[in-house]
Scaffold this motif. Structure first.
Motif, short mmCIF file in Angstrom:
data_model
loop_
_atom_site.label_atom_id
_atom_site.label_comp_id
_atom_site.label_asym_id
_atom_site.label_seq_id
_atom_site.Cartn_x
_atom_site.Cartn_y
_atom_site.Cartn_z
N GLN A 157 0.83 -1.19 0.00
CA GLN A 157 0.00 0.00 0.00
C GLN A 157 0.86 1.24 0.00
N SER A 158 0.43 2.22 -0.77
CA SER A 158 1.11 3.50 -0.75
C SER A 158 0.67 4.30 0.45
N THR A 159 1.55 5.11 0.97
CA THR A 159 1.18 6.01 2.04
C THR A 159 1.04 7.43 1.54
N GLY A 160 1.08 7.60 0.22
CA GLY A 160 0.97 8.95 -0.31
C GLY A 160 2.12 9.82 0.12
N GLY A 161 3.27 9.21 0.35
CA GLY A 161 4.42 10.00 0.77
C GLY A 161 4.40 10.32 2.24
N GLN A 162 3.63 9.61 3.01
CA GLN A 162 3.50 9.95 4.41
C GLN A 162 4.76 9.62 5.18
N ALA A 163 5.11 10.50 6.08
CA ALA A 163 6.33 10.34 6.85
C ALA A 163 5.99 10.21 8.31
N THR A 164 6.98 9.90 9.09
CA THR A 164 6.76 9.74 10.52
C THR A 164 6.70 11.09 11.21
N GLY A 165 5.87 11.19 12.23
CA GLY A 165 5.78 12.40 13.02
C GLY A 165 4.90 13.44 12.37
N GLY A 176 0.27 7.42 8.35
CA GLY A 176 -0.83 6.49 8.14
C GLY A 176 -1.83 6.57 9.30
N PRO A 177 -2.95 5.88 9.18
CA PRO A 177 -3.33 4.97 8.10
C PRO A 177 -3.80 5.73 6.86
N VAL A 178 -4.11 4.97 5.80
CA VAL A 178 -4.61 5.55 4.57
C VAL A 178 -6.01 5.03 4.31
N ALA A 179 -6.64 5.59 3.28
CA ALA A 179 -8.05 5.26 3.02
C ALA A 179 -8.26 3.76 2.81
N SER A 180 -7.29 3.10 2.16
CA SER A 180 -7.47 1.68 1.87
C SER A 180 -7.33 0.79 3.10
N GLY A 430 -10.44 9.62 -2.12
CA GLY A 430 -9.29 8.79 -1.84
C GLY A 430 -8.57 9.13 -0.56
N GLN A 431 -9.10 10.04 0.23
CA GLN A 431 -8.49 10.42 1.49
C GLN A 431 -9.43 10.06 2.64
N VAL A 432 -8.86 9.77 3.80
CA VAL A 432 -9.68 9.44 4.96
C VAL A 432 -9.64 10.61 5.94
N LYS A 433 -10.81 11.04 6.35
CA LYS A 433 -10.94 12.07 7.37
C LYS A 433 -11.46 11.42 8.64
N ASN A 434 -11.01 11.94 9.77
CA ASN A 434 -11.40 11.37 11.07
C ASN A 434 -10.87 9.94 11.20
N ALA A 435 -9.67 9.71 10.72
CA ALA A 435 -9.08 8.37 10.80
C ALA A 435 -8.83 7.99 12.25
N GLY A 572 -1.83 -7.66 -1.02
CA GLY A 572 -2.41 -6.97 -2.16
C GLY A 572 -3.85 -7.28 -2.42
N THR A 573 -4.66 -7.58 -1.44
CA THR A 573 -6.05 -7.90 -1.66
C THR A 573 -6.94 -7.12 -0.73
N ASP A 574 -6.75 -5.81 -0.68
CA ASP A 574 -7.55 -4.98 0.19
C ASP A 574 -8.98 -4.90 -0.30
N ALA A 575 -9.90 -4.84 0.66
CA ALA A 575 -11.29 -4.63 0.31
C ALA A 575 -11.52 -3.19 -0.03
N ALA A 576 -12.46 -2.94 -0.91
CA ALA A 576 -12.73 -1.57 -1.30
C ALA A 576 -13.43 -0.84 -0.19
N VAL A 577 -13.28 0.46 -0.19
CA VAL A 577 -13.91 1.30 0.83
C VAL A 577 -14.99 2.12 0.16
N GLN A 578 -16.19 2.01 0.63
CA GLN A 578 -17.30 2.76 0.07
C GLN A 578 -17.41 4.11 0.75
N PRO A 579 -17.86 5.14 0.03
CA PRO A 579 -18.06 6.44 0.67
C PRO A 579 -19.05 6.33 1.80
#
Length: 653
Positions: A157-165, A176-180, A430-435, A572-579
């Motif tokens: 999974q990509s982290t969209g370039g996410q870094a620590t801290g 992280g986490p990410v939407a997927s 493609g982004q998660v809010k309130n993760a 590589g078999t993540d379930a899809a996330v519905q809006p």
């Protein structure tokens, strides 16, 4: 024509720079400085040396434990450097290997040399099982998919370039986490199989202990089991209930003097697990501390509204007493890089627990439903040791029929159920809010599959014998025993938020069972730790049971092998996330987020979850594309009309 062309150009530019269709890596990481380089490196994957050390001489144990903690610290430092040098990586395709992975290999080689020397200094044989484990690799993702945090090549999974801290806009942690990592639980196909029948000799009793949910804020980032004597050995924060004097420097004598948060004061056992945080922009007390914000564990700490701890029996025979100071870890804090073999935490929602259990997804629960974490610990003991060098091979999971193999003995199985009121995450563009996410090692990117639980058995005053007698005689004992749990129907997505939080999903059967590992207890192939599944038990819930006869469990069972109900993200078999509610996007038909096809782990065959669909991406779907491109469509129509008008004018003159 000019006006229409302007609309098209403006819309194409906006789509390339805003979230959603055509989203860029820069937008996926609003902080701007940590965008993913062309190499697509998202984290560092290092072999787990500790799981290969199954026979450390007792005289060398403290030195080896310290060296293993040093290896963890080196990985943390390397990941921090990885996250802080995105621009350098973008400018130099060899930067990660030359400046991060190469030096890390040299440091790890030195540590492993010292570990071998520790063995030899006490007359032991240097372990050859750790040869070749110094080299770490870069876990990569497809840069073209980074914007949505979707699955990349190699199944990572990509982290969209996410870094620590730190945090990106909206409170989202940059590690992280990410939407997927999230899934709408109402769209996941039922995956909890029926439980097996018990035998005539089954031990069907239960023993419940009430120890609170850490309302007093007993926390630290140590781990006395894995890294004794090492401050911040866990690199993430734990909630502690039960024994109140547990840190890196505690000993068995300390435990006996520690006091307890349990109602039964003879239960001095230590129960501890990683905290859950909601990433809403709120910072907690450890925002600038090791194991906290410094290592990417950010956000407001959520205290469980219920923490239910229960000991249950075996479906095939009687149980024997746990030895005092027995240590058990269930789950794997490094499962994202290690693989799912030892993953054993389950996520669900109240009202869905006997239908859906997830290991590599955080559930998005409907209104009126709470998030539930469930753990079922190993229930077979080797009859001799209170711990093992890799903290796994002295205990094991039962086989498919609930039997302990290889001379192991059945002990009361510890089960835990933690219920949280979590603000509902929302997936938009493609982004998660309130993760929300569990704390973890920074390079594990807060994946749900890394959830785990720790336990040290410290019972006094003949309490353990009482537990065994209660379970073997088929009685319900302990605090709250025999209480009738509330019967809560499954909430609907538009249900009132005033539903009964934390209530069990009824007594209608359909309880969760387990598939066994094929690995014999006591063996440790490739860090498997003597088993990869939970046990078949008639009472694996942590809620009080109905005492009627025949016994009916009031809560779902925890599955065993494979412990990942949905195939881990590393496969590589993540379930899809519905809006979700509040999302601007409407889910398209036929894109339900059913759990992907099961991939058997080393522990045994995966139980069938019925007909399931492959995961479907939600970013860039037809409905979403239409929402973003209507100005371009209008501009195209204007351009065509303008062209027709010019042609007619030309003919006229």
């Amino acid at each position: 024509m000019l006006g229409g062309g302007g609309l098209v150009a403006a819309n194409v530019y906006a789509s390339a720079t805003e979230g959603g269709f055509g989203e860029s890596a820069q937008q996926s990481n609003p902080s701007g400085s940590d965008q993913l380089p062309a190499s697509g490196t998202v984290t560092i994957d290092c072999p787990d040396v500790g799981q290969k050390l199954t026979n450390v001489p007792s005289a060398a144990k403290s030195q080896v434990d310290a060296e293993l903690a040093t290896l963890d610290q080196q990985i943390t430092e390397a990941y921090t450097r990885l996250a802080a040098t995105r621009q350098a990586q973008a400018n130099d395709g060899n930067y990660v290997q030359n400046a991060i992975l190469g030096p890390l290999k040299d440091k790890r080689t030195d540590v492993m040399g010292r570990i071998k020397a520790d063995y030899q200094q006490v007359g032991g044989t240097a372990p050859d099982s750790i040869d070749g484990l110094a080299n770490c690799t870069a876990m990569t993702a497809d840069p073209a998919q980074n914007a949505s945090g979707s699955q990349g090549d190699n199944g990572q999974q990509s982290t969209g370039g996410q870094a620590t801290g730190g945090q990106a806009s909206g409170g989202q942690a940059t590690g992280g986490p990410v939407a997927s990592d999230f899934v709408d639980i109402t769209t996941v196909a039922p995956n909890v199989p029926a439980k097996p029948d018990t035998t005539r000799d089954a031990s069907t009793g239960t023993f419940t202990t009430l120890c609170g949910a850490n309302a007093n804020g007993n926390h630290n980032t140590d781990n006395v089991i894995v890294a004794p004597g090492v401050a911040n050995g866990a690199h993430h924060l734990h909630d502690y209930v039960g024994n109140q004097k547990v840190d890196a420097f505690s000993s068995n004598d300390t435990f006996l003097q520690g006091g307890t948060s349990c109602e039964n004061k003879d239960d001095l056992s230590a129960y501890y697990w990683p905290v859950v945080r909601v990433q809403d922009g709120t910072q907690d007390f450890d925002q600038n501390a090791d194991g906290g914000g410094k290592e990417g564990n950010v956000g407001k700490i959520l205290v469980a509204k219920q923490a239910q701890i229960e000991y249950v029996g075996s479906p095939t025979g009687k149980v024997v007493a746990m030895p005092q100071f027995l240590r058990i870890i269930t789950g794997d804090a490094k499962a994202f890089t290690n693989g799912p073999g030892n993953a054993n935490a389950h996520w669900s929602c109240t009202g869905f627990e006997n239908k859906v259990q997830l290991t590599d997804k955080y559930p998005i629960c409907p209104q009126g439903s709470d998030v539930v974490r469930t753990f079922a610990f190993q229930s077979c003991w080797d009859g001799q040791n209170i711990d093992s060098a890799n903290h796994r091979t002295h205990v094991a999971f039962a086989d498919a029929n609930g039997n302990c193999a290889g001379g192991f003995k059945a002990i009361p199985q510890l089960t835990m159920r933690l219920v949280y009121s979590v603000p509902q995450p929302v997936i938009q563009n493609g982004q998660v809010k309130n993760a929300y996410a569990v704390d973890g090692f920074p390079e594990q990117l807060h994946k749900p599959i890394t959830d785990h639980d720790d336990f040290i058995s410290v019972m006094t005053g003949n309490l353990m014998n009482q537990v065994v007698d209660c379970i073997n005689s088929g009685r319900d004992c302990g605090a709250g025993a025999g209480e009738q749990p509330q019967d809560t129907p499954s909430p609907s997505p538009d249900a009132s938020s005033g539903g009964s939080a934390g209530a069990d999903p009824g007594n209608s059967g359909g309880e969760q069972s387990a598939q066994p590992p094929t690995t014999s207890p006591g063996t440790a192939p490739s860090g498997d730790g003597g088993g990869v599944g939970g046990d078949y038990d008639d009472h694996e819930s942590a809620t009080p049971k109905v005492s009627a006869s025949p016994k009916v469990s009031a809560s779902p069972k925890v599955s065993a092998s494979p412990k990942a109900y949905a195939t881990p993200s590393s496969a590589g078999t993540d379930a899809a996330v519905q809006p979700q509610n509040g999302s601007d996007d409407e889910p398209s038909s036929g894109s339900g987020a059913a759990v992907g096809t099961q991939t058997p782990s080393a522990g045994g065959d995966a139980p069938s979850a019925g007909s399931q669909t492959e995961p479907q991406a939600v970013t860039g779907g037809l409905a979403e594309t239409g929402t973003h491109l209507w100005p371009a469509a209008a501009g195209t129509v204007l351009m065509i009309l303008g062209l027709v008008f010019l042609l007619r004018t030309r003919r006229r003159f």
